[in-house]
Design a protein around this motif. Structure first.
Motif, short mmCIF file in Angstrom:
data_model
loop_
_atom_site.label_atom_id
_atom_site.label_comp_id
_atom_site.label_asym_id
_atom_site.label_seq_id
_atom_site.Cartn_x
_atom_site.Cartn_y
_atom_site.Cartn_z
N HIS A 1 0.55 -1.31 0.21
CA HIS A 1 -0.33 0.15 -0.15
C HIS A 1 0.81 1.52 0.22
CE1 HIS A 1 0.33 -0.48 4.65
NE2 HIS A 1 0.11 0.62 4.11
N GLY A 2 0.43 2.07 -0.51
CA GLY A 2 1.56 3.55 -0.92
C GLY A 2 1.41 3.56 -2.47
N ASN A 3 1.73 2.42 -2.90
CA ASN A 3 2.66 2.54 -4.13
C ASN A 3 1.76 3.02 -4.92
OD1 ASN A 3 3.47 1.17 -6.73
ND2 ASN A 3 5.41 0.53 -5.14
N LYS A 4 1.63 3.35 -5.89
CA LYS A 4 0.91 3.69 -7.28
C LYS A 4 0.09 2.16 -8.75
CE LYS A 4 2.20 8.39 -8.31
NZ LYS A 4 2.79 9.73 -8.84
N THR A 5 0.77 1.12 -7.95
CA THR A 5 0.68 0.29 -9.37
C THR A 5 -0.16 -0.47 -7.69
OG1 THR A 5 2.29 -0.54 -8.32
CG2 THR A 5 2.44 0.38 -10.71
N TYR A 6 -0.35 -0.40 -6.15
CA TYR A 6 -1.41 -1.03 -6.15
C TYR A 6 -2.65 -1.44 -5.79
CZ TYR A 6 -3.74 -2.30 -1.08
OH TYR A 6 -3.48 -2.29 0.28
N GLY A 7 -3.37 -2.18 -6.48
CA GLY A 7 -4.92 -2.05 -6.67
C GLY A 7 -5.62 -3.08 -6.49
N ILE A 8 -6.59 -3.06 -7.36
CA ILE A 8 -7.78 -4.51 -6.60
C ILE A 8 -6.83 -5.11 -6.29
CG2 ILE A 8 -9.58 -5.59 -7.23
CD1 ILE A 8 -10.78 -3.03 -8.55
N LEU A 9 -6.54 -6.06 -7.53
CA LEU A 9 -5.80 -7.31 -7.41
C LEU A 9 -5.34 -7.48 -6.05
CD1 LEU A 9 -6.08 -9.13 -10.61
CD2 LEU A 9 -6.61 -9.46 -8.98
N SER A 10 -4.15 -6.35 -6.09
CA SER A 10 -3.45 -6.07 -4.47
C SER A 10 -4.10 -6.59 -3.39
CB SER A 10 -2.24 -4.93 -4.59
OG SER A 10 -1.81 -4.87 -5.60
N VAL A 11 -4.62 -5.89 -2.94
CA VAL A 11 -5.69 -5.90 -2.34
C VAL A 11 -6.60 -7.46 -1.70
CG1 VAL A 11 -7.03 -5.15 -0.23
CG2 VAL A 11 -5.71 -3.58 -1.78
N LEU A 12 -6.70 -8.17 -2.76
CA LEU A 12 -8.00 -9.42 -2.69
C LEU A 12 -6.94 -10.32 -2.48
CD1 LEU A 12 -10.48 -8.70 -4.87
CD2 LEU A 12 -10.56 -7.78 -2.97
N LEU A 13 -5.98 -10.12 -3.48
CA LEU A 13 -4.66 -11.46 -3.13
C LEU A 13 -3.91 -11.72 -1.85
CD1 LEU A 13 -4.05 -11.83 -6.77
CD2 LEU A 13 -5.54 -13.50 -5.61
N GLN A 14 -3.44 -10.40 -1.47
CA GLN A 14 -2.51 -10.25 -0.10
C GLN A 14 -3.54 -10.73 0.96
OE1 GLN A 14 -0.16 -6.33 0.08
NE2 GLN A 14 0.34 -6.99 -2.90
N ALA A 15 -4.59 -10.27 0.56
CA ALA A 15 -5.45 -10.80 2.23
C ALA A 15 -5.56 -12.38 1.98
CB ALA A 15 -6.97 -10.40 2.25
N PHE A 16 -5.15 -13.02 1.69
CA PHE A 16 -5.60 -14.46 1.47
C PHE A 16 -4.12 -15.09 1.28
CE2 PHE A 16 -10.31 -13.24 1.58
CZ PHE A 16 -9.97 -14.25 2.37
N TYR A 17 -2.97 -14.81 0.56
CA TYR A 17 -1.84 -14.85 0.33
C TYR A 17 -0.53 -14.63 0.75
CZ TYR A 17 -4.99 -17.93 -2.39
OH TYR A 17 -5.57 -19.20 -3.17
N ASP A 18 0.41 -15.17 1.16
CA ASP A 18 1.29 -14.73 0.92
C ASP A 18 2.13 -14.66 -0.66
OD1 ASP A 18 1.24 -14.27 3.21
OD2 ASP A 18 2.50 -16.48 3.91
#
Length: 252
Positions: free
Chosen positions: A141-158
């Motif tokens: 987070h805080g990165n300009k490329t951070y987006g929908i898939l970043s959040v959804l996938l990082q919630a459940f995956y390393d």
């Protein structure tokens, strides 16, 4: 059948480099010996090495009839493991499984949304995708490329960015750089918020990413209490995964 012709409408770019193919296959740890599904095997450059792995059940899925016929002709002993199937529409008949593949670039985002939908089943993913998409999925987070898939996938995956791949090792060469990433299911069984609402909040937040969350989430009919929250002064890219979860809890 002598070969498989790459088809532009399917987003096919066939990997030619055997060393990279082997690196991708070896990156799949599969410590629990779960069934493995290869998405988009194409000419079978990964398939060859996946078939050599002992223990786990293996299947290759492709929407390209030419590709499936090619694999059946070249690996006759394994013909029942090659299936003309669209993973996006396929209900995998296992409680848990792993995914690997050189994902077609034109549907890679759709594949990740399907993996998110199958998050209770998909334990590990190793895939080659467009480098830009790989960086987005891995971005903090805080990165300009951070987006929908970043959040959804990082919630459940390393998630790990493993290595970059140049266009020259493909036929035909794509106009973009590529990258290989690995996703490993984390210990989160279920979020502390409504997961469907979580997805809606994340998608709405990034749908108008230049606006504050107060404006971006207007269509969710927020209560006056939520509208007054300071966190809504921020933009979606500024919130961590946990902050999105906390926000969803307050909205529900």
């Amino acid at each position: 059948m002598a070969s498989v012709k790459p088809k532009k409408h399917l987003g096919q770019h066939f990997l030619k480099d055997q060393n990279i193919a082997l690196k991708i296959v070896e990156a799949l740890k599969n410590e629990c010996n779960l069934p493995v599904f290869e998405i988009g095997p194409g000419t079978g450059v990964l398939t060859k090495y996946l078939l050599q792995k002992e223990g786990a059940e293996f299947y290759a899925l492709d929407v390209d009839t030419e590709s499936i016929d090619f694999l059946k002709d070249n690996y006759t002993k394994h013909s029942d493991q090659f299936q003309l199937q669209d993973y996006l529409k396929y209900d995998v008949p296992f409680d848990q499984f792993n995914v690997i593949g050189n994902f077609p670039y034109n549907i890679s985002s759709q594949l990740f949304f399907k993996i998110w939908d199958d998050r209770s089943k998909v334990d590990e993913v190793v895939c080659m995708i467009q480098k830009e998409v790989a960086e987005r999925i891995c971005a903090p987070h805080g990165n300009k490329t951070y987006g929908i898939l970043s959040v959804l996938l990082q919630a459940f995956y390393d998630i790990e960015y493993l290595f970059s791949v140049s266009p020259g090792v493909f036929n035909p060469p794509p106009k973009v750089q590529s990258a290989v990433i690995r996703l490993k299911r984390n210990s989160v069984k279920q979020l502390s918020c409504d997961e469907k609402l979580f997805k809606r909040v994340v998608k709405a937040g990034f749908g108008k990413r230049r606006k504050t969350l107060r404006n971006a989430l207007k269509d969710l009919n927020l209560s006056d209490t939520v509208v007054a929250m300071e966190v809504l002064n921020q933009r979606a890219e500024q919130l961590s995964v946990q902050e999105f979860i906390s926000l969803t809890e307050k909205i529900s």
